[in-house]
Write an enzyme that holds these catalytic residues in place. Structure first.
Site, PDB file in Angstrom:
ATOM      1  N   TYR A  57       0.856  -1.190   0.000  1.00  0.00           N
ATOM      2  CA  TYR A  57       0.000   0.000   0.000  1.00  0.00           C
ATOM      3  C   TYR A  57       0.896   1.245   0.000  1.00  0.00           C
ATOM      4  CZ  TYR A  57      -3.984  -2.962   1.413  1.00  0.00           C
ATOM      5  OH  TYR A  57      -4.967  -3.913   1.486  1.00  0.00           O
ATOM      6  N   PHE A  92     -13.995  -5.157  -0.168  1.00  0.00           N
ATOM      7  CA  PHE A  92     -15.029  -4.600  -1.057  1.00  0.00           C
ATOM      8  C   PHE A  92     -16.414  -4.869  -0.451  1.00  0.00           C
ATOM      9  CE2 PHE A  92     -12.018  -5.493  -4.878  1.00  0.00           C
ATOM     10  CZ  PHE A  92     -11.193  -4.476  -4.464  1.00  0.00           C
ATOM     11  N   LEU A 110     -18.864  -3.110   0.082  1.00  0.00           N
ATOM     12  CA  LEU A 110     -19.969  -2.418  -0.575  1.00  0.00           C
ATOM     13  C   LEU A 110     -19.950  -2.652  -2.084  1.00  0.00           C
ATOM     14  CD1 LEU A 110     -19.863   0.932   1.411  1.00  0.00           C
ATOM     15  CD2 LEU A 110     -21.410  -1.004   1.748  1.00  0.00           C
ATOM     16  N   GLY A 111     -19.099  -3.598  -2.540  1.00  0.00           N
ATOM     17  CA  GLY A 111     -19.006  -3.879  -3.964  1.00  0.00           C
ATOM     18  C   GLY A 111     -18.451  -2.686  -4.723  1.00  0.00           C
TER      19      GLY A 111
END
Length: 314
Positions: free
Chosen positions: A71, A226, A228-229
């Protein structure tokens, strides 16, 4: 960055009520609403804001922070090293299986070979400024949106687990998790002592329901990424669902909070790590831990159809 004593199931070691309550991870309770630090890499030019977001998370009762050396090529780990103090009792969880890919078409590239996994753990230890990482997730590239392993990067999971368990025995890592893994891969890995699984999973993408149930039966924490997609084109978004939007309006919440709250209600071993680089969004994510969904609302949300989130990118 690890606590000196075992925190309570109800409050953090600093005495803050746990958002979403508490659930076990690697043998100790953590708040069910944690924090995924990946998006802090967007604040490369604003270190003060990034540090403030991390301190705000701790103040809200977050004591489970997810990170990785890849990251921001060590940037995010460095921020965590600066912001998180030993007395905060925060469990920092990192991952290996990819390396930074500056200038490439994607920000990361596969790093699946055993020697690469070991090198990545060493890099994480150095950038986090610690001698031991409480949990390290082995990011497989078998499933979910994102990279796929090819050529010499297609490594058998048993070979990877051998080096991971060796580093656990050496004290470099405390426990082993898995990410982007198949159901068969998890079954093969369980004898090695797996404490958590991170796979793409949300209200609208529930293909891994059988894996979630296996984790529940085995006492393994389920940490959906993810949640919340919608992270990549082609992946459905939870916040677009009419049932989610109706529930949000009814409860005076946001659609995102409903999506996160559904995950917490759906399975007791679920730990959330929603990511953001914005303090306001952080507050809203943590507040999702207090959203109550009654049986009728849960039934309506459960009836939302699941669609695939399996979008290979390379």
């Amino acid at each position: 960055m690890t606590p000196s004593s075992t925190p309570s199931p109800d409050v953090t070691i600093t005495g803050v009520p746990r958002p979403g309550g508490g659930a076990p991870l690697a043998g100790r309770p953590v708040s069910r609403v944690g924090y995924g630090a990946m998006q802090l890499s967007r604040l490369d030019g604003d270190r003060a804001t990034a540090l403030a977001v991390l301190r705000r998370a701790v103040g809200l009762g977050v004591d489970h922070v997810d990170t990785a050396q890849f990251y921001g090529d060590g940037l995010v780990n460095g921020l965590i090293r600066e912001a998180i103090r030993p007395g905060d009792g925060v469990m920092v969880v990192s991952k290996v299986g990819a390396d930074p890919n500056p200038g490439g078409p994607l920000p990361v590239r596969p790093a699946q070979r055993p020697e690469q996994l070991r090198a990545s753990v060493e890099d994480n230890l150095a950038s986090l400024g610690t001698e031991r990482i409480p949990v390290v997730n082995l990011r497989r590239l078998d499933t979910g949106p994102g990279l796929r392993a090819e050529g010499d990067q297609a490594v058998d999971i048993d070979d990877q687990l051998a080096v991971m368990t060796a580093m656990r025995d050496e004290g470099k890592i405390g426990a082993i998790g898995l990410s982007s893994v198949t159901l068969d891969g998890l079954r093969r890995a369980i004898p090695a002592g797996i404490v958590c699984v991170q796979n793409a999973y949300s209200l609208v993408s529930r293909e891994d329901e059988d894996m979630l149930q296996l984790c529940l039966a085995e006492g393994i924490a389920w940490v959906p990424y993810f949640p919340l997609g919608g992270a990549f084109p082609g992946i459905p978004k939870v916040t677009d669902e009419p049932a989610v939007r109706a529930a949000a309006q009814s409860l005076g919440s946001t659609p995102a909070q409903i999506g996160l709250a559904w995950l917490l209600h759906h399975a007791p071993n679920t730990l959330l790590i929603p990511g953001t680089a914005d303090a306001g969004h952080l507050d809203a994510n943590v507040a999702a831990g207090a959203v109550a969904l009654d049986a009728a609302m849960l039934a309506t949300l459960d009836a939302v159809p699941s669609r695939s989130a399996d979008v290979p990118l390379g």
